[in-house]
Write a protein that holds these residues in place. Structure first.
Motif, PDB file in Angstrom:
ATOM      1  N   ARG A  59       5.467  10.117 -68.894  1.00 58.12           N
ATOM      2  CA  ARG A  59       5.974   8.912 -67.947  1.00 58.12           C
ATOM      3  C   ARG A  59       5.753   7.648 -68.548  1.00 58.12           C
ATOM      4  NH1 ARG A  59       6.562   5.252 -63.791  1.00 58.12           N
ATOM      5  NH2 ARG A  59       4.069   5.027 -63.609  1.00 58.12           N
ATOM      6  N   LEU A  60       4.743   7.422 -68.112  1.00 61.79           N
ATOM      7  CA  LEU A  60       3.597   5.424 -68.976  1.00 61.79           C
ATOM      8  C   LEU A  60       4.541   5.662 -70.486  1.00 61.79           C
ATOM      9  CD1 LEU A  60       0.464   5.665 -66.692  1.00 61.79           C
ATOM     10  CD2 LEU A  60       3.212   4.339 -66.395  1.00 61.79           C
ATOM     11  N   ALA A  61       4.043   6.408 -70.517  1.00 61.30           N
ATOM     12  CA  ALA A  61       4.970   6.361 -72.764  1.00 61.30           C
ATOM     13  C   ALA A  61       6.384   6.536 -72.867  1.00 61.30           C
ATOM     14  CB  ALA A  61       4.340   7.341 -73.779  1.00 61.30           C
ATOM     15  N   GLY A  62       7.160   6.631 -72.252  1.00 63.13           N
ATOM     16  CA  GLY A  62       8.555   6.676 -71.827  1.00 63.13           C
ATOM     17  C   GLY A  62       9.356   8.218 -71.709  1.00 63.13           C
ATOM     18  N   ARG A 141       0.805  -0.509 -75.869  1.00 62.42           N
ATOM     19  CA  ARG A 141      -0.014  -1.713 -75.306  1.00 62.42           C
ATOM     20  C   ARG A 141      -0.143  -1.436 -74.270  1.00 62.42           C
ATOM     21  NH1 ARG A 141       0.324  -7.375 -78.855  1.00 62.42           N
ATOM     22  NH2 ARG A 141      -0.074  -5.928 -81.017  1.00 62.42           N
ATOM     23  N   ARG A 142       0.267  -0.270 -73.220  1.00 61.49           N
ATOM     24  CA  ARG A 142       0.052   0.054 -71.486  1.00 61.49           C
ATOM     25  C   ARG A 142      -1.151   0.018 -71.145  1.00 61.49           C
ATOM     26  NH1 ARG A 142       5.192   2.034 -69.719  1.00 61.49           N
ATOM     27  NH2 ARG A 142       4.285   1.244 -67.431  1.00 61.49           N
ATOM     28  N   VAL A 143      -1.962   0.404 -72.043  1.00 57.44           N
ATOM     29  CA  VAL A 143      -3.538   0.668 -71.422  1.00 57.44           C
ATOM     30  C   VAL A 143      -4.342  -0.413 -72.389  1.00 57.44           C
ATOM     31  CG1 VAL A 143      -3.427   2.130 -70.577  1.00 57.44           C
ATOM     32  CG2 VAL A 143      -3.815   2.911 -73.001  1.00 57.44           C
ATOM     33  N   LYS A 144      -5.173  -0.648 -72.555  1.00 55.28           N
ATOM     34  CA  LYS A 144      -6.628  -1.647 -73.651  1.00 55.28           C
ATOM     35  C   LYS A 144      -7.132  -0.986 -74.223  1.00 55.28           C
ATOM     36  CE  LYS A 144      -6.505  -4.919 -70.432  1.00 55.28           C
ATOM     37  NZ  LYS A 144      -5.979  -6.590 -71.258  1.00 55.28           N
ATOM     38  N   ALA A 145      -7.694  -1.689 -75.564  1.00 55.96           N
ATOM     39  CA  ALA A 145      -7.752  -0.281 -77.235  1.00 55.96           C
ATOM     40  C   ALA A 145      -9.148   0.486 -76.804  1.00 55.96           C
ATOM     41  CB  ALA A 145      -7.349  -1.180 -78.129  1.00 55.96           C
ATOM     42  N   TRP A 146      -9.712  -0.148 -76.158  1.00 52.26           N
ATOM     43  CA  TRP A 146     -10.655   0.908 -75.607  1.00 52.26           C
ATOM     44  C   TRP A 146     -10.393   1.388 -74.837  1.00 52.26           C
ATOM     45  CZ3 TRP A 146     -12.071   1.198 -70.398  1.00 52.26           C
ATOM     46  CH2 TRP A 146     -11.117   0.246 -69.682  1.00 52.26           C
ATOM     47  N   ARG A 181      -5.013   2.633 -62.827  1.00 54.70           N
ATOM     48  CA  ARG A 181      -3.610   0.716 -62.698  1.00 54.70           C
ATOM     49  C   ARG A 181      -2.568   0.661 -62.682  1.00 54.70           C
ATOM     50  NH1 ARG A 181      -9.886  -0.041 -62.518  1.00 54.70           N
ATOM     51  NH2 ARG A 181      -9.486  -0.578 -64.497  1.00 54.70           N
ATOM     52  N   VAL A 182      -2.735   1.107 -64.548  1.00 52.43           N
ATOM     53  CA  VAL A 182      -1.555   1.626 -64.867  1.00 52.43           C
ATOM     54  C   VAL A 182      -0.397   1.829 -63.894  1.00 52.43           C
ATOM     55  CG1 VAL A 182       0.043   1.307 -67.265  1.00 52.43           C
ATOM     56  CG2 VAL A 182      -3.200   0.713 -67.176  1.00 52.43           C
ATOM     57  N   SER A 183      -0.729   3.154 -63.601  1.00 55.94           N
ATOM     58  CA  SER A 183       0.476   3.429 -63.070  1.00 55.94           C
ATOM     59  C   SER A 183       0.582   2.529 -61.996  1.00 55.94           C
ATOM     60  CB  SER A 183      -0.279   5.290 -63.151  1.00 55.94           C
ATOM     61  OG  SER A 183      -0.255   5.903 -61.744  1.00 55.94           O
ATOM     62  N   ARG A 184       0.018   2.703 -61.175  1.00 54.31           N
ATOM     63  CA  ARG A 184       0.161   1.913 -59.885  1.00 54.31           C
ATOM     64  C   ARG A 184       1.224   0.809 -59.871  1.00 54.31           C
ATOM     65  NH1 ARG A 184      -4.246  -0.442 -55.427  1.00 54.31           N
ATOM     66  NH2 ARG A 184      -2.727  -0.814 -53.535  1.00 54.31           N
ATOM     67  N   ALA A 185       0.554   0.084 -61.667  1.00 55.93           N
ATOM     68  CA  ALA A 185       1.632  -1.266 -60.990  1.00 55.93           C
ATOM     69  C   ALA A 185       2.790  -0.921 -61.868  1.00 55.93           C
ATOM     70  CB  ALA A 185       0.597  -2.049 -62.465  1.00 55.93           C
ATOM     71  N   SER A 186       2.796   0.014 -62.400  1.00 56.08           N
ATOM     72  CA  SER A 186       4.416   1.067 -62.769  1.00 56.08           C
ATOM     73  C   SER A 186       5.126   1.129 -62.383  1.00 56.08           C
ATOM     74  CB  SER A 186       3.857   1.867 -64.681  1.00 56.08           C
ATOM     75  OG  SER A 186       5.239   2.785 -64.475  1.00 56.08           O
ATOM     76  N   ARG A 187       4.513   1.630 -61.413  1.00 60.64           N
ATOM     77  CA  ARG A 187       5.446   2.622 -60.042  1.00 60.64           C
ATOM     78  C   ARG A 187       5.907   1.560 -59.040  1.00 60.64           C
ATOM     79  NH1 ARG A 187       5.714   8.066 -59.342  1.00 60.64           N
ATOM     80  NH2 ARG A 187       4.705   9.430 -60.732  1.00 60.64           N
ATOM     81  N   ALA A 188       5.062   0.683 -58.682  1.00 59.55           N
ATOM     82  CA  ALA A 188       5.535  -0.510 -58.051  1.00 59.55           C
ATOM     83  C   ALA A 188       6.275  -1.205 -58.335  1.00 59.55           C
ATOM     84  CB  ALA A 188       3.917  -1.404 -57.708  1.00 59.55           C
ATOM     85  N   ALA A 189       6.757  -1.114 -59.491  1.00 56.15           N
ATOM     86  CA  ALA A 189       7.464  -2.248 -60.866  1.00 56.15           C
ATOM     87  C   ALA A 189       8.506  -1.664 -60.728  1.00 56.15           C
ATOM     88  CB  ALA A 189       7.553  -2.939 -61.726  1.00 56.15           C
ATOM     89  N   ASP A 190       8.666   0.129 -60.758  1.00 56.74           N
ATOM     90  CA  ASP A 190      10.065   0.556 -60.645  1.00 56.74           C
ATOM     91  C   ASP A 190      10.812   0.947 -59.239  1.00 56.74           C
ATOM     92  OD1 ASP A 190       9.094   1.290 -63.381  1.00 56.74           O
ATOM     93  OD2 ASP A 190       8.967   2.932 -62.886  1.00 56.74           O
ATOM     94  N   GLY A 191       9.804   0.761 -58.506  1.00 62.32           N
ATOM     95  CA  GLY A 191      10.166   0.169 -56.795  1.00 62.32           C
ATOM     96  C   GLY A 191      11.123  -1.354 -56.457  1.00 62.32           C
ATOM     97  N   ARG A 192      10.775  -2.076 -56.599  1.00 64.09           N
ATOM     98  CA  ARG A 192      10.990  -3.237 -57.018  1.00 64.09           C
ATOM     99  C   ARG A 192      12.055  -3.472 -57.578  1.00 64.09           C
ATOM    100  NH1 ARG A 192       5.357  -5.020 -57.700  1.00 64.09           N
ATOM    101  NH2 ARG A 192       6.436  -6.035 -59.501  1.00 64.09           N
ATOM    102  N   HIS A 193      12.196  -2.653 -58.865  1.00 58.26           N
ATOM    103  CA  HIS A 193      13.079  -2.477 -59.336  1.00 58.26           C
ATOM    104  C   HIS A 193      15.041  -1.976 -58.858  1.00 58.26           C
ATOM    105  CE1 HIS A 193      16.159  -2.619 -63.356  1.00 58.26           C
ATOM    106  NE2 HIS A 193      16.296  -1.205 -62.641  1.00 58.26           N
TER     107      HIS A 193
END
Length: 204
Positions: A59-62, A141-146, A181-193
């Motif tokens: 999902r995060l990858a599109g 660039r959804r997650v850091k390179a490390w 953390r990325v998942s949480r931020a993404s779902r929160a953004a989707d909810g606001r949208h």
């Protein structure tokens, strides 16, 4: 299931399996017994949570073709690993000692296709999918390179020394916490949208 829980539970249960595997081998052999069975059940639990993480990473990858293909490959790998670990548990229950387990394993693995599908090729799909999905997220660039570096470290550690699996699982936990953390931020953004979207009048 909340994917953030899965991102924590998968590496924690993998760590548990690694520790129990070490404890099981302290007497010079592994299985049968409580540590053997409990450890394998822990990893089967981890695999169930990994399935959730694959779904979320897709999902995060599109949800594109590459991400979907990798997720499907991961599900196939998970299925074969569950089959493998289930066989291990059954063999443990049916064996009086480690030597008897070897005899039963030889019988199971001599069945045409079992060695190749359940023990060789199938499980590799799990690792390929895991690395492929996190690499795609890093490229986007959804997650850091490390993050993929730690995932690769977790995958490679058992091939170097299986007793280092807890260390690999710890690396995976760090990388998966970042993805949670990325998942949480993404779902929160989707909810606001979703909330911000104007209501569409019903057709008359």
């Amino acid at each position: 299931m909340n994917p953030r829980i899965a991102f924590v539970a998968a590496p924690v249960l993998t760590f548990t399996y690694g520790v129990l595997r070490i404890l099981d081998g302290l007497d010079g052999s592994r299985g049968p017994g409580l540590a053997w069975t409990t450890g394998h059940l822990a990893f089967i639990g981890a695999l169930a949570f990994f399935a959730v993480t694959f779904h979320e990473m897709r999902r995060l990858a599109g949800r594109g073709r590459v991400a979907t293909g990798l997720a499907v490959a991961g599900y196939v790998g998970i299925t074969t690993l569950i089959a493998q670990f289930s066989i291990d548990i059954v063999v443990g229950f049916r064996s009086a000692d480690h030597a008897a387990m070897g005899v039963l394993f030889d019988q199971v693995q001599s069945v045409p296709g079992v060695q190749q599908v359940v023990y060789d090729f199938g499980p590799m799909l799990f690792f390929v999918a895991q690395i492929g999905l996190v690499l795609q997220l890093a490229v986007q660039r959804r997650v850091k390179a490390w993050t993929p570096v730690l995932v690769v470290a977790d995958v490679m550690v058992p091939f170097v020394e299986k007793d280092l699996m807890p260390l690999g699982a710890a690396c995976l936990l760090v990388s998966f916490l970042a993805m949670a953390r990325v998942s949480r931020a993404s779902r929160a953004a989707d909810g606001r949208h979703h909330v911000a979207e104007p209501a569409v009048p019903a057709a008359v």
